[in-house]
Scaffold this active site. Structure first.
Site, mmCIF file in Angstrom:
data_model
loop_
_atom_site.group_PDB
_atom_site.id
_atom_site.type_symbol
_atom_site.label_atom_id
_atom_site.label_comp_id
_atom_site.label_asym_id
_atom_site.label_seq_id
_atom_site.Cartn_x
_atom_site.Cartn_y
_atom_site.Cartn_z
ATOM 1 N N SER A 146 -35.760 -52.485 -0.455
ATOM 2 C CA SER A 146 -36.426 -51.430 0.309
ATOM 3 C C SER A 146 -37.869 -51.827 0.567
ATOM 4 C CB SER A 146 -36.395 -50.110 -0.460
ATOM 5 O OG SER A 146 -37.223 -49.135 0.152
ATOM 6 N N TYR A 159 -39.420 -45.341 -7.911
ATOM 7 C CA TYR A 159 -38.381 -45.935 -7.062
ATOM 8 C C TYR A 159 -38.872 -47.270 -6.495
ATOM 9 C CZ TYR A 159 -35.309 -46.628 -3.035
ATOM 10 O OH TYR A 159 -34.444 -47.169 -2.112
#
Length: 254
Positions: A146, A159
Site C-alpha cells: 500500500s 496500518y
C-alpha cells in the site's frame, strides 16, 4: 509451468476472498490457465468466490484451500495443497486488515492483531511461498502492499507500519532471489473502493480493484519489481516522502 511469454497454468490466491486478489486472477492471461486455488478461512464468502470464479472460467479448475493469516501452519499446508500434481506459477498474497487508528490510540493492545495479520502473517506467507517456488525453480510472487507504507500518516500509522514492513521484506526477498527464476512484484495501491474502505471518504486518485489488477498484471508481464496504482501515485508519494516533516504533517492532515 509458466511458458516464455508468461502464461501461467496454476495460480494460488492467499486471501481467497480479496476483491483485488480475485480481480488480479481474472486479469491474468487465460490461454493456458488450468488451476486456481483460493485459500482462506472456510466461510460462505469463500465458497461463493469459488463458485463465481468457476462459473466465469469454466475451463479452469477452481478450488478452495484452508488458509488463516494468523496461523503460520496453514500457510505451508495451503501451498502444499495448491502444488499437488502441478507447479504453482503465481502466488498472490492479498490479505490484510485496515484497523481503526482512533480505537488503537485509545487502546494500544488493538494494534497487535493488525500487526500480526498484516506483517507477521504477510511475512510468513511470502517466505513460505518463496520456499515452495525455490523448490520448483521458478514462479512469481505478487504482494499487495500500500502507499500507506511509503510514509505513515497520523490517521493510519499502525496500518502504514505493517505495510511498510511487508513491503521492505518483499523487496529484500526479491533481491535475494534475483537470477533464480523467481520474481517478486510489490503492488502499492492508493485508496481502493472495496469492502475494506466501505464508508470511508475516498482519497485523491481513488481507484477500483479492476484498475489495480490491470496495472498489476501489466507490470508483472513486464518483469517489474514495484508498481503504483494508479501510476500517478509514484510521483505523488515521491513528493510526499521528500517533504520536511512539519510540512508533511500539515499536508497529510488535510
Amino acid at each position: 509451468m509458466m511458458n516464455s511469454v508468461r502464461q501461467p497454468q496454476s495460480v494460488l490466491l492467499l486471501g481467497g476472498t480479496s476483491e483485488i486478489g480475485l480481480a488480479i486472477v481474472r486479469a491474468l492471461p487465460m490461454a493456458r490457465l488450468q488451476r486456481v486455488t483460493l485459500a482462506g478461512r472456510p466461510s460462505p464468502r469463500l465458497d461463493a468466490a469459488v463458485v463465481a470464479l468457476g462459473a466465469e472460467l469454466p475451463q479452469v479448475s477452481v478450488t478452495a484451500a484452508v488458509f488463516d493469516a494468523d496461523d503460520p501452519t496453514s500457510h505451508r499446508d495451503a501451498l502444499t495443497e495448491a502444488a499437488q500434481g502441478v507447479d504453482v506459477d503465481i502466488v498472490i498474497v492479498a490479505f490484510g486488515v485496515l484497523g481503526d487508528q482512533e480505537a488503537i490510540d485509545a487502546d494500544p493492545a488493538l494494534a497487535l492483531p493488525l500487526l500480526r495479520t498484516n506483517f507477521l502473517g504477510g511475512a510468513s506467507a511470502v517466505l513460505e511461498s518463496a520456499s515452495l517456488l525455490q523448490h520448483q525453480g521458478h514462479g512469481s510472487i505478487i504482494v499487495l502492499s500500500s502507499v500507506a507504507g511509503d510514509r505513515a500518516r497520523a490517521s493510519n500509522y499502525v496500518y502504514g507500519a505493517s505495510k511498510a514492513g511487508l513491503d521492505t521484506l518483499s523487496q529484500g526477498l526479491g533481491d535475494a532471489l534475483a537470477d533464480t527464476g523467481i520474481d517478486v512484484l510489490v503492488v502499492r495501491p492508493g485508496f481502493v473502493h472495496s469492502r475494506m474502505t466501505e464508508g470511508l471518504e475516498a482519497a485523491p486518485f481513488a481507484t477500483t480493484p479492476e484498475a489495480v489488477a490491470a496495472d498489476t498484471v501489466k507490470a508483472w508481464r513486464a518483469g517489474k519489481h514495484v508498481v503504483y496504482s494508479p501510476a500517478i501515485l509514484r510521483a505523488v508519494m515521491g513528493t510526499m516522502k521528500a517533504l520536511p516533516r512539519p510540512v508533511f504533517r500539515k499536508v497529510a492532515a488535510k
